[in-house]
Scaffold this motif. Structure first.
Motif, mmCIF file in Angstrom:
data_model
loop_
_atom_site.group_PDB
_atom_site.id
_atom_site.type_symbol
_atom_site.label_atom_id
_atom_site.label_comp_id
_atom_site.label_asym_id
_atom_site.label_seq_id
_atom_site.Cartn_x
_atom_site.Cartn_y
_atom_site.Cartn_z
ATOM 1 N N LEU A 8 -11.167 -7.567 29.599
ATOM 2 C CA LEU A 8 -10.049 -8.486 29.369
ATOM 3 C C LEU A 8 -9.269 -8.088 28.122
ATOM 4 C CD1 LEU A 8 -11.584 -12.014 30.098
ATOM 5 C CD2 LEU A 8 -9.848 -10.818 31.446
ATOM 6 N N LEU A 9 -9.985 -7.761 27.055
ATOM 7 C CA LEU A 9 -9.327 -7.384 25.809
ATOM 8 C C LEU A 9 -8.484 -6.130 25.997
ATOM 9 C CD1 LEU A 9 -8.916 -7.753 22.755
ATOM 10 C CD2 LEU A 9 -11.056 -6.501 22.393
ATOM 11 N N LEU A 10 -9.022 -5.156 26.694
ATOM 12 C CA LEU A 10 -8.289 -3.914 26.941
ATOM 13 C C LEU A 10 -7.063 -4.165 27.827
ATOM 14 C CD1 LEU A 10 -11.389 -1.632 27.469
ATOM 15 C CD2 LEU A 10 -9.652 -1.307 25.684
ATOM 16 N N ALA A 11 -7.224 -4.992 28.845
ATOM 17 C CA ALA A 11 -6.096 -5.281 29.730
ATOM 18 C C ALA A 11 -5.004 -6.055 28.997
ATOM 19 C CB ALA A 11 -6.585 -6.075 30.941
ATOM 20 N N GLU A 12 -5.417 -7.009 28.164
ATOM 21 C CA GLU A 12 -4.435 -7.792 27.403
ATOM 22 C C GLU A 12 -3.619 -6.918 26.463
ATOM 23 O OE1 GLU A 12 -6.974 -10.584 25.529
ATOM 24 O OE2 GLU A 12 -7.203 -11.843 27.320
ATOM 25 N N ASN A 13 -4.159 -5.772 26.102
ATOM 26 C CA ASN A 13 -3.467 -4.872 25.176
ATOM 27 C C ASN A 13 -2.939 -3.615 25.864
ATOM 28 O OD1 ASN A 13 -3.800 -5.899 22.164
ATOM 29 N ND2 ASN A 13 -5.657 -6.456 23.296
ATOM 30 N N GLY A 14 -2.766 -3.683 27.187
ATOM 31 C CA GLY A 14 -2.016 -2.685 27.910
ATOM 32 C C GLY A 14 -2.743 -1.429 28.318
ATOM 33 N N ALA A 15 -4.065 -1.373 28.193
ATOM 34 C CA ALA A 15 -4.776 -0.150 28.580
ATOM 35 C C ALA A 15 -4.734 0.051 30.090
ATOM 36 C CB ALA A 15 -6.218 -0.201 28.096
ATOM 37 N N PHE A 16 -4.803 -1.035 30.847
ATOM 38 C CA PHE A 16 -4.734 -1.028 32.309
ATOM 39 C C PHE A 16 -4.481 -2.458 32.750
ATOM 40 C CE2 PHE A 16 -9.232 -0.555 30.950
ATOM 41 C CZ PHE A 16 -9.615 -1.872 31.091
ATOM 42 N N ARG A 17 -4.417 -2.689 34.045
ATOM 43 C CA ARG A 17 -4.183 -4.041 34.562
ATOM 44 C C ARG A 17 -5.370 -4.456 35.424
ATOM 45 N NH1 ARG A 17 -1.932 -6.105 39.082
ATOM 46 N NH2 ARG A 17 -1.330 -4.030 39.833
ATOM 47 N N LEU A 18 -5.787 -5.706 35.271
ATOM 48 C CA LEU A 18 -6.862 -6.256 36.093
ATOM 49 C C LEU A 18 -6.284 -7.086 37.236
ATOM 50 C CD1 LEU A 18 -9.314 -7.498 33.298
ATOM 51 C CD2 LEU A 18 -9.532 -5.413 34.664
ATOM 52 N N ARG A 19 -7.088 -7.302 38.248
ATOM 53 C CA ARG A 19 -6.671 -8.190 39.333
ATOM 54 C C ARG A 19 -6.314 -9.566 38.789
ATOM 55 N NH1 ARG A 19 -9.726 -10.260 42.509
ATOM 56 N NH2 ARG A 19 -11.768 -9.802 41.580
ATOM 57 N N PRO A 20 -5.302 -10.219 39.339
ATOM 58 C CA PRO A 20 -4.932 -11.558 38.865
ATOM 59 C C PRO A 20 -6.095 -12.533 39.005
ATOM 60 C CG PRO A 20 -3.227 -10.648 40.282
ATOM 61 C CD PRO A 20 -4.398 -9.725 40.387
#
Length: 266
Positions: A144-156
Motif C-alpha cells: 500500500l505504501l509503495l502504491a500510494e507513492n507511485g511505484a505501481f498500482r494495486l487493484r481498486p
C-alpha cells in the motif's frame, strides 16, 4: 440436626494450587512479557522501570521474529506480549486459532521505504528490486505504501491484506522480494529499495522521518498492542501492564528518544 460439609482431596486441589501459585507481577513470579528486539524491547525497559516503583515486577523475553512471541503466549511461556498491531493479530487468530485479545496500546512504529542507491522513488529503474516483509499484514502494508507513492498500482479496493498478486499495473516491472522483516535491513545493500518498519529501522540508524523516500502517516490501525490470552483479559496484572504504557513518563521517553519516528499509542 447440623450437617457438616466434607471437602474431598480432589475438590481441595484447585484451591491449594491457586494458593501456592504466586500472582504474576511479584518477585516470586515476575510477569513475563514477550517483545521483539529493538524499539519494543527498548520501550518496555522504560515501562518496567515505571512499574517497578510500585513493586510490580516484570521480565522481558526478547524474540527475533514475529511468530514465536504468539506461539510462546499460546504455550503459556509468556503472560503477555507487546509487538503486534491489530491487522497482524487478526491474521494470527484466523490462521492459527489463537484466542488472544488486546488490553492496551503501546507505540506506533512508522514504516518507511529506504534505499542506499536512490534519492527518490521516482528514480526507480526498470526491473528494480524492492524488499518487503514476508508476513501477510506487513507485506500488504508495504505494498500500500509503495502504491500510494507511485511505484505501481494495486487493484481498486485492496487494503492491508494486499499481496503481490494484487499489483494491477507495473510499468517499471518492479520485482518484489519478500523477506523476513527482521532481515530486511541487512539486505538493503542488495536491493534498490526496501520497506522497513520503524522497530527494525530505528535500531539500524534509519529514521523514517529523515531518511525514508516515502513513509506512512500516523495510521492508528498499525499501533502496537498489549496482547494476552482471553482468559486473562480482566486480570488486574493485565490492566497494570497496559497502564504502564500509558504512563506520561513512558510517553515522554518515546517522544524524546525516537524523535518522531516512533509515536506513543496509549
Amino acid at each position: 440436626m447440623l450437617r457438616r460439609s466434607v471437602l474431598t482431596l480432589p475438590a481441595l486441589l484447585p484451591a491449594l494450587a491457586s494458593a501456592q501459585t504466586p500472582e504474576p507481577g511479584t518477585a516470586a513470579r515476575p510477569l513475563r512479557v514477550g517483545v521483539t528486539q529493538g524499539v519494543h524491547a527498548q520501550v518496555f525497559e522504560k515501562v518496567q522501570t515505571v512499574l517497578a516503583r510500585d513493586g510490580f515486577v516484570t521480565r522481558a523475553v526478547e524474540f527475533g521474529d514475529f511468530i514465536q512471541p504468539n506461539a510462546a503466549l499460546a504455550a503459556g511461556d509468556l503472560d503477555a506480549n507487546a509487538y503486534q498491531h491489530l491487522p497482524f493479530l487478526e491474521a494470527q487468530r484466523a490462521q492459527r486459532g489463537y484466542d488472544f485479545v488486546p488490553v492496551g496500546r503501546t507505540v506506533l512504529t512508522l514504516m518507511g521505504v529506504f534505499s542506499r542507491r536512490l534519492r527518490s522513488l521516482d528514480a526507480l529503474p526498470q526491473g528494480a528490486r524492492i524488499a518487503i516483509p514476508n508476513d501477510p499484514t506487513n507485506g500488504g502494508r508495504a505494498l500500500l505504501l509503495l502504491a500510494e507513492n507511485g511505484a505501481f498500482r494495486l487493484r481498486p479496493g485492496v487494503d492491508h491484506r494486499a499481496t503481490v498478486a494484487d499489483i494491477a499495473d507495473n510499468p517499471k516491472r518492479i520485482r518484489i522480494v519478500e523477506l523476513e522483516a527482521a532481515s530486511i535491513v541487512r539486505a538493503l545493500d542488495d536491493v534498490d529499495a526496501a520497506a522497513i518498519t520503524g522497530n527494525f529501522a530505528v535500531p539500524a540508524g534509519l529514521n523514517p522521518l529523515r531518511d525514508a523516500l516515502a513513509r506512512e502517516t500516523e495510521q492508528s490501525v498499525y499501533t502496537v498492542l498489549v496482547v494476552v490470552r482471553r482468559a486473562d483479559a480482566d486480570r488486574p496484572w493485565a490492566r497494570r501492564l497496559a497502564g504502564g504504557y500509558a504512563h506520561p513518563e513512558v510517553k515522554d521517553f518515546v517522544v524524546t528518544t525516537f524523535g518522531g519516528a516512533v509515536i506513543p499509542g496509549a
